[in-house]
Design a protein around this motif. Structure first.
Motif, short mmCIF file in Angstrom:
data_model
loop_
_atom_site.label_atom_id
_atom_site.label_comp_id
_atom_site.label_asym_id
_atom_site.label_seq_id
_atom_site.Cartn_x
_atom_site.Cartn_y
_atom_site.Cartn_z
N ALA A 1 0.82 -1.21 0.00
CA ALA A 1 0.00 0.00 0.00
C ALA A 1 0.85 1.26 0.00
O ALA A 1 0.51 2.25 -0.64
N LEU A 2 1.98 1.25 0.72
CA LEU A 2 2.81 2.45 0.83
C LEU A 2 3.37 2.85 -0.53
O LEU A 2 3.27 4.02 -0.93
N SER A 3 3.96 1.89 -1.25
CA SER A 3 4.55 2.22 -2.56
C SER A 3 3.47 2.63 -3.55
O SER A 3 3.66 3.55 -4.35
N LEU A 4 2.32 1.96 -3.51
CA LEU A 4 1.23 2.32 -4.42
C LEU A 4 0.67 3.70 -4.09
O LEU A 4 0.32 4.47 -4.97
N GLY A 5 0.61 4.01 -2.79
CA GLY A 5 0.14 5.33 -2.39
C GLY A 5 1.09 6.43 -2.83
O GLY A 5 0.66 7.49 -3.32
N PHE A 6 2.40 6.19 -2.69
CA PHE A 6 3.38 7.17 -3.16
C PHE A 6 3.26 7.35 -4.67
O PHE A 6 3.41 8.46 -5.19
N SER A 7 3.03 6.24 -5.38
CA SER A 7 2.91 6.33 -6.84
C SER A 7 1.70 7.16 -7.24
O SER A 7 1.77 7.99 -8.15
N ALA A 8 0.56 6.92 -6.56
CA ALA A 8 -0.63 7.70 -6.85
C ALA A 8 -0.41 9.18 -6.56
O ALA A 8 -0.80 10.06 -7.33
N ALA A 9 0.26 9.47 -5.43
CA ALA A 9 0.53 10.86 -5.07
C ALA A 9 1.45 11.52 -6.08
O ALA A 9 1.23 12.68 -6.47
N LEU B 1 -10.69 11.83 -1.11
CA LEU B 1 -11.93 11.06 -1.26
C LEU B 1 -11.79 9.99 -2.33
O LEU B 1 -12.27 8.87 -2.17
N ALA B 2 -11.11 10.33 -3.43
CA ALA B 2 -10.93 9.35 -4.52
C ALA B 2 -10.11 8.16 -4.04
O ALA B 2 -10.44 7.01 -4.33
N LEU B 3 -9.04 8.42 -3.27
CA LEU B 3 -8.22 7.32 -2.74
C LEU B 3 -9.02 6.44 -1.80
O LEU B 3 -8.91 5.21 -1.83
N LEU B 4 -9.84 7.05 -0.95
CA LEU B 4 -10.66 6.26 -0.03
C LEU B 4 -11.68 5.41 -0.78
O LEU B 4 -11.90 4.23 -0.45
N ILE B 5 -12.31 5.99 -1.80
CA ILE B 5 -13.29 5.24 -2.58
C ILE B 5 -12.62 4.10 -3.34
O ILE B 5 -13.14 2.97 -3.42
N ILE B 6 -11.44 4.39 -3.91
CA ILE B 6 -10.69 3.34 -4.60
C ILE B 6 -10.37 2.19 -3.65
O ILE B 6 -10.50 1.02 -3.99
N ALA B 7 -9.96 2.54 -2.42
CA ALA B 7 -9.65 1.51 -1.43
C ALA B 7 -10.87 0.64 -1.13
O ALA B 7 -10.76 -0.57 -0.97
N LEU B 8 -12.05 1.27 -1.08
CA LEU B 8 -13.27 0.51 -0.82
C LEU B 8 -13.65 -0.40 -1.99
O LEU B 8 -14.22 -1.47 -1.80
N ILE C 1 -15.34 16.27 -9.72
CA ILE C 1 -13.93 15.90 -9.85
C ILE C 1 -13.63 14.49 -9.37
O ILE C 1 -12.83 13.79 -9.98
N VAL C 2 -14.28 14.05 -8.28
CA VAL C 2 -13.95 12.74 -7.72
C VAL C 2 -14.09 11.60 -8.73
O VAL C 2 -13.20 10.75 -8.82
N PRO C 3 -15.18 11.51 -9.51
CA PRO C 3 -15.25 10.41 -10.49
C PRO C 3 -14.09 10.40 -11.48
O PRO C 3 -13.60 9.34 -11.87
N GLY C 4 -13.64 11.59 -11.86
CA GLY C 4 -12.50 11.66 -12.78
C GLY C 4 -11.22 11.16 -12.14
O GLY C 4 -10.44 10.44 -12.78
N TRP C 5 -10.99 11.52 -10.86
CA TRP C 5 -9.80 11.04 -10.16
C TRP C 5 -9.82 9.51 -10.05
O TRP C 5 -8.79 8.86 -10.14
N ILE C 6 -11.02 8.95 -9.84
CA ILE C 6 -11.13 7.50 -9.68
C ILE C 6 -10.84 6.78 -10.99
O ILE C 6 -10.03 5.86 -11.05
N THR C 7 -11.49 7.23 -12.07
CA THR C 7 -11.31 6.55 -13.35
C THR C 7 -9.97 6.84 -13.98
O THR C 7 -9.50 6.07 -14.82
N GLU C 8 -9.30 7.92 -13.55
CA GLU C 8 -8.00 8.26 -14.12
C GLU C 8 -6.93 7.28 -13.69
O GLU C 8 -5.92 7.10 -14.38
N GLN C 9 -7.11 6.66 -12.52
CA GLN C 9 -6.08 5.76 -12.01
C GLN C 9 -5.80 4.64 -13.00
O GLN C 9 -6.71 3.97 -13.47
N ASP C 10 -4.52 4.44 -13.32
CA ASP C 10 -4.20 3.46 -14.35
C ASP C 10 -4.47 2.04 -13.86
O ASP C 10 -4.39 1.76 -12.67
N PRO C 11 -4.81 1.12 -14.78
CA PRO C 11 -5.16 -0.23 -14.39
C PRO C 11 -4.00 -0.99 -13.77
O PRO C 11 -4.21 -1.95 -13.04
N GLY C 12 -2.79 -0.56 -14.03
CA GLY C 12 -1.64 -1.24 -13.43
C GLY C 12 -1.65 -1.09 -11.93
O GLY C 12 -1.35 -2.02 -11.18
N ARG C 13 -2.00 0.12 -11.45
CA ARG C 13 -2.05 0.32 -10.01
C ARG C 13 -3.20 -0.46 -9.42
O ARG C 13 -3.12 -0.99 -8.32
#
Length: 259
Positions: free
Chosen positions: A37-45, A78-85, A235-247
């Protein structure tokens, strides 16, 4: 220039390292199963904290005050929390890319149009990123614009091609660490310079500097509840769908290990 060369060589070395550890296509595209989670979180940030985030967004915050958090900070969190859920629900889907996911839900007719849209948008993002970083190299190293852009594009292409998305994740960690240190140092330097009377301004204390703003500046709802809702819902839906499938797939592997 020597430090720049060492930095770029380090990024390419990360790609080469993961090239030796990725034997199959799925691991190459999906970050393997060892990213936590730490490395993935840094990558998202690192993916979200761009030059625009440091310069333009900070300027926006200074003008709008705490109410501006709804334009960038709150949607990101919010996007990170929703992605986690959602990870638990999507981790078992037999797909790596977003077009594949949409194809499973809406049929094959949507796969190629979505893939084309994503390709065009990502090309534009890449051009903006290469242009921004090449400008940094021009300013700090006096490089020709063409050479600066070539250095950036070739370095990124090398470590991504060699190491896949695992290399992207770990180079993001390195880049975010440097970016955070630089941003914090610049913040202290700027405040210290103004407090000491730099930039042709009279010397003032730090408390006076931060206290010399209207009370509304500290109000997180100063833009109004309707604008807060508009920012979040737009904005939140865009942040969620923007995340690349690799992550997403990296989270998949991480949950498999923890399970």
């Amino acid at each position: 220039m020597a430090l720049l060369a060492v930095y770029i060589a380090g990024l390419v070395a990360i790609g080469w390292y993961f090239n030796k550890k990725t034997e199959i296509r799925y691991r190459f595209l999906a970050c393997g199963t060892k990213n936590r989670a730490l490395s993935l979180g840094f990558s998202a940030a690192a993916s979200w904290l761009t030059a625009g985030g440091i310069l333009a967004v900070i300027g926006y915050y200074m003008l709008q005050g705490m109410g501006s958090v709804w334009a960038f900070v709150a949607p990101n969190i919010l996007a990170l929390l929703i992605i986690a859920l959602l990870v638990g629900k999507i981790k078992n889907l037999p797909a790596i890319t977003q077009p594949e996911l949409l194809e499973q839900r809406y049929g094959s007719a949507v796969r190629w149009p979505i893939a084309l849209i994503i390709t065009v948008v990502m090309i534009l993002f890449a051009v903006a990123d290469v242009t921004g970083l090449s400008l940094v190299l021009q300013v700090f190293y006096g490089l020709d614009p063409l050479y600066a852009a070539a250095i950036v594009a070739i370095a990124v292409s090398l470590y991504v091609t060699l190491g896949g998305l695992s290399a992207v994740v770990w180079t993001d960690v390195v880049q975010f660490a440097f970016l955070s240190i630089f941003t914090i140092a610049m913040a202290f330097a700027a405040v210290g310079t103004v407090a000491d009377g730099g930039f042709g301004t009279p010397a003032i204390s730090s408390s006076e500097l931060f206290g010399n703003v209207p009370d509304v500046w500290w109000n997180p709802f100063s833009i109004g509840i309707p604008m807060v809702l508009i920012f979040v819902l737009a904005i939140v839906p865009g942040w969620i769908t923007e995340q690349d499938p690799g992550r997403r797939s990296g989270l998949h592997g991480m949950q498999n290990q923890q399970g």
